[in-house]
Write a protein that holds these residues in place. Structure first.
Motif, PDB file in Angstrom:
ATOM      1  N   ALA A  32       1.075  -1.128   0.168  1.00 16.66           N
ATOM      2  CA  ALA A  32       0.109  -0.209   0.058  1.00 16.66           C
ATOM      3  C   ALA A  32       0.498   1.054   0.362  1.00 16.66           C
ATOM      4  O   ALA A  32       2.087   1.442   0.827  1.00 16.66           O
ATOM      5  N   ALA A  33       0.316   2.733  -0.663  1.00 14.71           N
ATOM      6  CA  ALA A  33       0.751   3.682  -0.404  1.00 14.71           C
ATOM      7  C   ALA A  33       1.423   4.076   0.598  1.00 14.71           C
ATOM      8  O   ALA A  33       0.228   4.478   1.205  1.00 14.71           O
ATOM      9  N   PRO A  34       2.593   4.448   1.156  1.00 14.77           N
ATOM     10  CA  PRO A  34       2.813   5.557   2.157  1.00 14.77           C
ATOM     11  C   PRO A  34       1.692   6.306   2.645  1.00 14.77           C
ATOM     12  O   PRO A  34       1.214   6.844   2.163  1.00 14.77           O
ATOM     13  N   ALA A  35       1.218   6.475   3.933  1.00 17.55           N
ATOM     14  CA  ALA A  35      -0.194   7.696   4.352  1.00 17.55           C
ATOM     15  C   ALA A  35       0.409   8.691   3.640  1.00 17.55           C
ATOM     16  O   ALA A  35      -1.075   9.846   3.627  1.00 17.55           O
ATOM     17  N   LEU A  36       1.721   9.227   3.790  1.00 14.42           N
ATOM     18  CA  LEU A  36       1.915  10.776   3.694  1.00 14.42           C
ATOM     19  C   LEU A  36       2.992  10.585   2.693  1.00 14.42           C
ATOM     20  O   LEU A  36       3.617  11.223   2.377  1.00 14.42           O
ATOM     21  N   ALA A  37       2.805   9.550   1.581  1.00 13.64           N
ATOM     22  CA  ALA A  37       3.514   9.781   0.482  1.00 13.64           C
ATOM     23  C   ALA A  37       3.414  11.295  -0.664  1.00 13.64           C
ATOM     24  O   ALA A  37       2.734  11.482  -0.511  1.00 13.64           O
ATOM     25  N   GLY A  38       4.806  11.331  -0.995  1.00 11.92           N
ATOM     26  CA  GLY A  38       4.674  12.947  -2.005  1.00 11.92           C
ATOM     27  C   GLY A  38       4.510  12.779  -3.129  1.00 11.92           C
ATOM     28  O   GLY A  38       3.717  11.757  -3.891  1.00 11.92           O
ATOM     29  N   SER A  39       4.216  13.832  -4.132  1.00 10.31           N
ATOM     30  CA  SER A  39       3.838  13.414  -5.121  1.00 10.31           C
ATOM     31  C   SER A  39       4.577  12.712  -6.553  1.00 10.31           C
ATOM     32  O   SER A  39       5.862  12.819  -6.237  1.00 10.31           O
ATOM     33  N   THR A  40       3.939  12.563  -7.113  1.00 13.19           N
ATOM     34  CA  THR A  40       5.106  11.788  -8.035  1.00 13.19           C
ATOM     35  C   THR A  40       4.071  11.637  -9.820  1.00 13.19           C
ATOM     36  O   THR A  40       2.397  11.842  -9.759  1.00 13.19           O
ATOM     37  N   THR A  41       5.303  11.882 -10.860  1.00 14.60           N
ATOM     38  CA  THR A  41       4.793  11.591 -11.836  1.00 14.60           C
ATOM     39  C   THR A  41       5.077  10.855 -13.196  1.00 14.60           C
ATOM     40  O   THR A  41       6.434  11.520 -13.015  1.00 14.60           O
ATOM     41  N   VAL A  42       4.660  10.111 -13.638  1.00 16.21           N
ATOM     42  CA  VAL A  42       5.468   9.306 -15.023  1.00 16.21           C
ATOM     43  C   VAL A  42       5.303   9.529 -15.965  1.00 16.21           C
ATOM     44  O   VAL A  42       3.907   9.944 -16.566  1.00 16.21           O
ATOM     45  N   THR A  43       6.591  10.174 -16.830  1.00 13.45           N
ATOM     46  CA  THR A  43       6.080  10.595 -18.148  1.00 13.45           C
ATOM     47  C   THR A  43       6.730   9.818 -19.455  1.00 13.45           C
ATOM     48  O   THR A  43       7.931   9.125 -18.878  1.00 13.45           O
ATOM     49  N   PHE A  49       5.913   0.770 -23.236  1.00 21.98           N
ATOM     50  CA  PHE A  49       7.435   0.776 -22.838  1.00 21.98           C
ATOM     51  C   PHE A  49       7.314  -0.637 -22.883  1.00 21.98           C
ATOM     52  O   PHE A  49       5.717  -1.792 -23.065  1.00 21.98           O
ATOM     53  N   LYS A  50       8.649  -0.936 -22.681  1.00 20.62           N
ATOM     54  CA  LYS A  50       8.877  -2.425 -22.748  1.00 20.62           C
ATOM     55  C   LYS A  50      10.237  -2.556 -21.968  1.00 20.62           C
ATOM     56  O   LYS A  50      11.322  -2.140 -21.828  1.00 20.62           O
ATOM     57  N   ALA A  51      10.489  -3.565 -21.156  1.00 19.06           N
ATOM     58  CA  ALA A  51      11.602  -3.617 -19.895  1.00 19.06           C
ATOM     59  C   ALA A  51      11.641  -5.401 -19.911  1.00 19.06           C
ATOM     60  O   ALA A  51      10.729  -6.117 -19.888  1.00 19.06           O
ATOM     61  N   THR A  52      13.479  -4.830 -20.202  1.00 18.15           N
ATOM     62  CA  THR A  52      13.841  -6.121 -21.092  1.00 18.15           C
ATOM     63  C   THR A  52      15.060  -6.498 -19.627  1.00 18.15           C
ATOM     64  O   THR A  52      16.208  -5.750 -19.292  1.00 18.15           O
ATOM     65  N   THR A 207      13.073   0.384 -21.879  1.00 12.64           N
ATOM     66  CA  THR A 207      12.758   1.455 -23.281  1.00 12.64           C
ATOM     67  C   THR A 207      11.265   2.260 -23.572  1.00 12.64           C
ATOM     68  O   THR A 207      10.278   1.033 -23.802  1.00 12.64           O
ATOM     69  N   ASP A 208      11.304   3.351 -24.055  1.00 11.30           N
ATOM     70  CA  ASP A 208       9.651   3.824 -24.625  1.00 11.30           C
ATOM     71  C   ASP A 208       9.903   3.811 -25.536  1.00 11.30           C
ATOM     72  O   ASP A 208      10.557   3.425 -27.117  1.00 11.30           O
ATOM     73  N   GLN A 214      12.415   8.867 -26.689  1.00 11.23           N
ATOM     74  CA  GLN A 214      12.233   9.579 -25.792  1.00 11.23           C
ATOM     75  C   GLN A 214      12.997   8.641 -23.764  1.00 11.23           C
ATOM     76  O   GLN A 214      12.540   7.447 -24.647  1.00 11.23           O
ATOM     77  N   GLN A 215      12.780   8.741 -22.916  1.00 16.49           N
ATOM     78  CA  GLN A 215      12.766   8.063 -22.113  1.00 16.49           C
ATOM     79  C   GLN A 215      11.867   8.040 -20.736  1.00 16.49           C
ATOM     80  O   GLN A 215      10.615   9.343 -20.623  1.00 16.49           O
ATOM     81  N   ILE A 216      10.806   6.980 -20.132  1.00 15.62           N
ATOM     82  CA  ILE A 216      10.593   6.836 -19.218  1.00 15.62           C
ATOM     83  C   ILE A 216      10.648   7.645 -17.727  1.00 15.62           C
ATOM     84  O   ILE A 216      12.000   7.458 -17.698  1.00 15.62           O
ATOM     85  N   ASN A 217      10.121   8.076 -17.260  1.00 18.72           N
ATOM     86  CA  ASN A 217      11.173   8.998 -16.469  1.00 18.72           C
ATOM     87  C   ASN A 217       9.766   9.211 -15.188  1.00 18.72           C
ATOM     88  O   ASN A 217       8.612   9.876 -15.358  1.00 18.72           O
ATOM     89  N   VAL A 218      10.175   9.532 -13.924  1.00 16.44           N
ATOM     90  CA  VAL A 218       9.437   9.355 -13.218  1.00 16.44           C
ATOM     91  C   VAL A 218      10.144  10.544 -12.266  1.00 16.44           C
ATOM     92  O   VAL A 218      11.462  10.543 -11.909  1.00 16.44           O
ATOM     93  N   THR A 219       9.280  11.647 -11.147  1.00 16.87           N
ATOM     94  CA  THR A 219       9.213  12.801 -11.042  1.00 16.87           C
ATOM     95  C   THR A 219       8.549  13.159  -9.881  1.00 16.87           C
ATOM     96  O   THR A 219       7.886  12.539  -9.847  1.00 16.87           O
ATOM     97  N   SER A 220       8.805  13.765  -9.326  1.00 16.74           N
ATOM     98  CA  SER A 220       7.302  14.688  -8.755  1.00 16.74           C
ATOM     99  C   SER A 220       6.191  15.337  -9.299  1.00 16.74           C
ATOM    100  O   SER A 220       5.358  15.551  -8.927  1.00 16.74           O
TER     101      SER A 220
END
Length: 220
Positions: A32-43, A49-52, A207-208, A214-220
C-alpha cells in the motif's frame, strides 16, 4: 551429499523461481502507498514501454541458485491526468512477464515458468524512487521435472507486491534485490512442500516503444 538430499535441495531452488517476478516479491498482499507519500508523475503520459532483463535474474533458496537469462514484459504509462498522483504512487499495467533460459545449480532438475493475470508496476517518487510490482493471485506457476515433479505457485492466496527501485536514465532501470514472494508447493517425493517464500534479484532496462528517442521518467 546424498541423492535424496540433492533432490530436496534442488527442488527448494525451484520454489525460488516462483519469486520471479521479474518477477519478483514481498508480503502476502500488494504493498500500500505510505500514508504521507509525496507527489509522483510518470512521463511521457500514455507512452508504451518494454522492460527487458539485463544480465541474469538470480533466485536463491539457501545455498542453491536458479538463474534465468531471458525475461520481458511490456506496459504503458497512464494517459494524463492518470500519470500524476499528488499524494502517492502511479500504477501502470504490464503484461505477465515471460521467463526462459532458466537453469539450476543442481544437475537433474529443470523448471518451466508460466505467468498469467493482471500484473502492474507502481512508482513512488522519492530518494530513492521506489517501485512495487504486483503479482496477481496465482499469477506465476513453476512446474519442475527431472528428479521430482512439483508445482510451485506464487501469490497463492492473494496478490503479492515486490519491492524494488527505479532509476531515471537513458535507459532507466527497474531493479529488485532480494525481493520476497509467498509460494505454495505441492507434489510428491522430493518436493519442498514446507517452503513458503522465495527471493530473487534482477534488473530490467526500460525503453519507450512509442517514441524510442524519449525516456520513461519518474519525477514529482
Amino acid at each position: 551429499m546424498t541423492s535424496r538430499t540433492r533432490t530436496r535441495t534442488a527442488l527448494a531452488a525451484t520454489a525460488a523461481a516462483a519469486g520471479l517476478a521479474l518477477g519478483a516479491l514481498s508480503g502476502t498482499t500488494a504493498a500500500a502507498a505510505p500514508a504521507l507519500a509525496g507527489s509522483t508523475t510518470v512521463t511521457p503520459a500514455g507512452h508504451a514501454f518494454k522492460a527487458t532483463l539485463t544480465g541474469k535474474a538470480t533466485l536463491k533458496a539457501g545455498s542453491v541458485t536458479v538463474t534465468c537469462s531471458v525475461s520481458v514484459s511490456t506496459g504503458s504509462v497512464p494517459a494524463a491526468p492518470g500519470n500524476h498522483n499528488a499524494a502517492g504512487p502511479v500504477s501502470s499495467p504490464v503484461t505477465p512477464p515471460t521467463y526462459s533460459s532458466c537453469t539450476t545449480s543442481i544437475p537433474g532438475v529443470s523448471a518451466t515458468v508460466t505467468t498469467s493475470g493482471a500484473w502492474s508496476v507502481s512508482m513512488q517518487n522519492g530518494s530513492p524512487i521506489t517501485a512495487t510490482m504486483t503479482v496477481p493471485t496465482g499469477g506465476m506457476v513453476v512446474h519442475t521435472s527431472g528428479l521430482a515433479t512439483c508445482t510451485v505457485t506464487a501469490a497463492p492466496l492473494a496478490p503479492a507486491g515486490a519491492a524494488g527501485t527505479w532509476t531515471n536514465g537513458a535507459p532507466p532501470s527497474l531493479a529488485f534485490a532480494g525481493a520476497v514472494v509467498p509460494v505454495k508447493v505441492v507434489g510428491g517425493f522430493g518436493c519442498p512442500t514446507s517452503a513458503t517464500t522465495s527471493t530473487f534479484t534482477a534488473t530490467y532496462l526500460v525503453t519507450d516503444t512509442t517514441n524510442p528517442s524519449q525516456q520513461i521518467n519518474v519525477t514529482s
